[in-house]
Motif scaffolding. Structure first.
Motif, PDB file in Angstrom:
ATOM      1  N   ARG A  78       0.825  -1.219   0.000  1.00 48.86           N
ATOM      2  CA  ARG A  78       0.000   0.000   0.000  1.00 48.86           C
ATOM      3  C   ARG A  78       0.851   1.257   0.000  1.00 48.86           C
ATOM      4  NH1 ARG A  78      -5.269  -1.022   3.870  1.00 48.86           N
ATOM      5  NH2 ARG A  78      -5.874  -3.024   2.942  1.00 48.86           N
ATOM      6  N   GLU A  79       1.959   1.239   0.740  1.00 52.59           N
ATOM      7  CA  GLU A  79       2.820   2.414   0.810  1.00 52.59           C
ATOM      8  C   GLU A  79       3.530   2.697  -0.513  1.00 52.59           C
ATOM      9  OE1 GLU A  79       3.960   2.170   5.583  1.00 52.59           O
ATOM     10  OE2 GLU A  79       5.385   1.438   4.103  1.00 52.59           O
ATOM     11  N   ASN A  80       3.649   1.703  -1.374  1.00 47.94           N
ATOM     12  CA  ASN A  80       4.430   1.864  -2.603  1.00 47.94           C
ATOM     13  C   ASN A  80       3.625   1.731  -3.892  1.00 47.94           C
ATOM     14  OD1 ASN A  80       7.446   1.997  -1.714  1.00 47.94           O
ATOM     15  ND2 ASN A  80       6.458   0.499  -0.393  1.00 47.94           N
ATOM     16  N   LEU A  81       2.352   1.385  -3.788  1.00 48.19           N
ATOM     17  CA  LEU A  81       1.545   1.123  -4.978  1.00 48.19           C
ATOM     18  C   LEU A  81       1.402   2.337  -5.885  1.00 48.19           C
ATOM     19  CD1 LEU A  81      -0.167  -0.869  -6.600  1.00 48.19           C
ATOM     20  CD2 LEU A  81      -2.135  -0.205  -5.194  1.00 48.19           C
ATOM     21  N   SER A  82       1.081   3.486  -5.323  1.00 46.87           N
ATOM     22  CA  SER A  82       0.840   4.650  -6.186  1.00 46.87           C
ATOM     23  C   SER A  82       2.108   5.081  -6.908  1.00 46.87           C
ATOM     24  CB  SER A  82       0.220   5.812  -5.410  1.00 46.87           C
ATOM     25  OG  SER A  82       1.088   6.244  -4.408  1.00 46.87           O
ATOM     26  N   SER A  83       3.265   5.020  -6.271  1.00 44.29           N
ATOM     27  CA  SER A  83       4.498   5.415  -6.968  1.00 44.29           C
ATOM     28  C   SER A  83       4.820   4.408  -8.080  1.00 44.29           C
ATOM     29  CB  SER A  83       5.670   5.566  -6.008  1.00 44.29           C
ATOM     30  OG  SER A  83       6.013   4.340  -5.426  1.00 44.29           O
ATOM     31  N   LEU A  84       4.535   3.139  -7.836  1.00 44.26           N
ATOM     32  CA  LEU A  84       4.748   2.139  -8.882  1.00 44.26           C
ATOM     33  C   LEU A  84       3.803   2.401 -10.056  1.00 44.26           C
ATOM     34  CD1 LEU A  84       5.437  -1.576  -8.473  1.00 44.26           C
ATOM     35  CD2 LEU A  84       3.665  -0.876 -10.038  1.00 44.26           C
ATOM     36  N   GLN A  85       2.537   2.655  -9.758  1.00 41.20           N
ATOM     37  CA  GLN A  85       1.562   2.912 -10.826  1.00 41.20           C
ATOM     38  C   GLN A  85       1.931   4.170 -11.613  1.00 41.20           C
ATOM     39  OE1 GLN A  85      -1.918   2.871  -8.295  1.00 41.20           O
ATOM     40  NE2 GLN A  85      -2.534   0.855  -9.055  1.00 41.20           N
ATOM     41  N   MET A  86       2.447   5.189 -10.914  1.00 42.68           N
ATOM     42  CA  MET A  86       2.786   6.445 -11.592  1.00 42.68           C
ATOM     43  C   MET A  86       3.944   6.279 -12.580  1.00 42.68           C
ATOM     44  SD  MET A  86       2.021   9.557  -8.904  1.00 42.68           S
ATOM     45  CE  MET A  86       3.628   9.456  -8.191  1.00 42.68           C
ATOM     46  N   LYS A  87       4.760   5.247 -12.389  1.00 45.75           N
ATOM     47  CA  LYS A  87       5.848   5.007 -13.336  1.00 45.75           C
ATOM     48  C   LYS A  87       5.314   4.614 -14.712  1.00 45.75           C
ATOM     49  CE  LYS A  87       9.389   3.886 -10.052  1.00 45.75           C
ATOM     50  NZ  LYS A  87      10.488   3.086  -9.676  1.00 45.75           N
ATOM     51  N   PHE A  88       4.077   4.119 -14.751  1.00 47.53           N
ATOM     52  CA  PHE A  88       3.535   3.609 -16.013  1.00 47.53           C
ATOM     53  C   PHE A  88       2.287   4.342 -16.501  1.00 47.53           C
ATOM     54  CE2 PHE A  88       5.659  -0.001 -13.910  1.00 47.53           C
ATOM     55  CZ  PHE A  88       6.618  -0.253 -14.867  1.00 47.53           C
ATOM     56  N   GLU A  89       1.421   4.741 -15.580  1.00 46.39           N
ATOM     57  CA  GLU A  89       0.143   5.338 -15.962  1.00 46.39           C
ATOM     58  C   GLU A  89       0.348   6.577 -16.835  1.00 46.39           C
ATOM     59  OE1 GLU A  89      -3.032   4.148 -15.083  1.00 46.39           O
ATOM     60  OE2 GLU A  89      -2.109   2.449 -14.064  1.00 46.39           O
ATOM     61  N   GLY A  90      -0.387   6.616 -17.937  1.00 49.39           N
ATOM     62  CA  GLY A  90      -0.363   7.778 -18.816  1.00 49.39           C
ATOM     63  C   GLY A  90       0.868   7.879 -19.703  1.00 49.39           C
ATOM     64  N   LYS A  91       1.764   6.907 -19.634  1.00 48.81           N
ATOM     65  CA  LYS A  91       2.976   6.943 -20.463  1.00 48.81           C
ATOM     66  C   LYS A  91       2.817   5.974 -21.627  1.00 48.81           C
ATOM     67  CE  LYS A  91       6.107   8.440 -16.881  1.00 48.81           C
ATOM     68  NZ  LYS A  91       5.701   8.261 -15.542  1.00 48.81           N
ATOM     69  N   LYS A  92       3.453   6.329 -22.733  1.00 53.24           N
ATOM     70  CA  LYS A  92       3.405   5.490 -23.931  1.00 53.24           C
ATOM     71  C   LYS A  92       4.798   4.938 -24.193  1.00 53.24           C
ATOM     72  CE  LYS A  92      -0.367   8.214 -25.646  1.00 53.24           C
ATOM     73  NZ  LYS A  92      -0.797   9.283 -26.493  1.00 53.24           N
ATOM     74  N   PHE A  93       4.844   3.649 -24.519  1.00 55.69           N
ATOM     75  CA  PHE A  93       6.116   2.961 -24.732  1.00 55.69           C
ATOM     76  C   PHE A  93       6.166   2.406 -26.153  1.00 55.69           C
ATOM     77  CE2 PHE A  93       4.893   2.688 -20.291  1.00 55.69           C
ATOM     78  CZ  PHE A  93       6.025   3.141 -19.649  1.00 55.69           C
TER      79      PHE A  93
END
Length: 178
Positions: free
Chosen positions: A98-113
């Motif tokens: 729970r303490e790390n989920l949002s930072s992990l999600q932010m690494k990918f959400e809204g980004k295009k690869f």
């Protein structure tokens, strides 16, 4: 329970000694041993930009999983106190998630690869594979962080023997279940 089955952490899930299905190694210094890991699911989507196909990673979900077939207890040491300690290890994994989920999600959400592959179908297939590898790498970092936090928990609680410290942790863990 199948060979690959795990118990996922939920607010209602409480470990029982019957969940510890591995045979305990009599030479082990530990009275109990639990294997806890992170699982994950995600959605990958693709978008055409001119002649390129880019992929997006969405809906990353992480689960905390207890592995019964790899977890054991020394039969002579079964006690409520030891089980509470093992439950604390399971709860700690949920807290770290729970303490790390949002930072992990932010690494990918809204980004295009960018994708690789010779045609559209191959690019979509490889996007699924590549996105999985990218998330798995982040999950590995999270697993390493968990291992560090579990070592601290073991030391602070003296492997469940320091009831005062176990109680302090359990108060934190109760907040996960409310």
């Amino acid at each position: 329970m199948g060979e690959n089955e795990t118990l996922s952490w939920t607010k209602q899930c409480s470990l029982k000694w019957s969940d510890f299905k591995a045979e305990h190694n009599p030479a082990s210094y530990e009275d109990s041993h639990s294997v806890i890991k992170y699982g994950f699911t995600w959605t990958v989507d693709s978008e055409k930009m001119g002649s390129d196909i880019l992929f997006l990673i969405k809906n990353i979900q992480i689960s905390v999983e207890f592995c019964p077939l790899l977890s054991s207890v020394r039969p002579s040491e079964i006690s409520d106190q030891l089980l509470k300690y093992e439950q604390g290890r399971f709860d700690l994994a949920e807290l770290v998630k729970r303490e790390n989920l949002s930072s992990l999600q932010m690494k990918f959400e809204g980004k295009k690869f960018p994708t690789r592959g010779k045609n559209e179908e191959q690019r979509k297939q490889l996007a699924k594979e590549d996105s999985g590898k990218m998330i798995a790498q982040e999950i590995e970092h999270l697993q390493n962080l968990l291992e560090e936090k579990l070592r601290e928990y073991d030391e602070i609680t003296d492997y469940g023997n320091n009831l005062e410290k176990v109680t302090e942790f359990n108060l934190k863990f109760e907040q996960l279940k409310s």
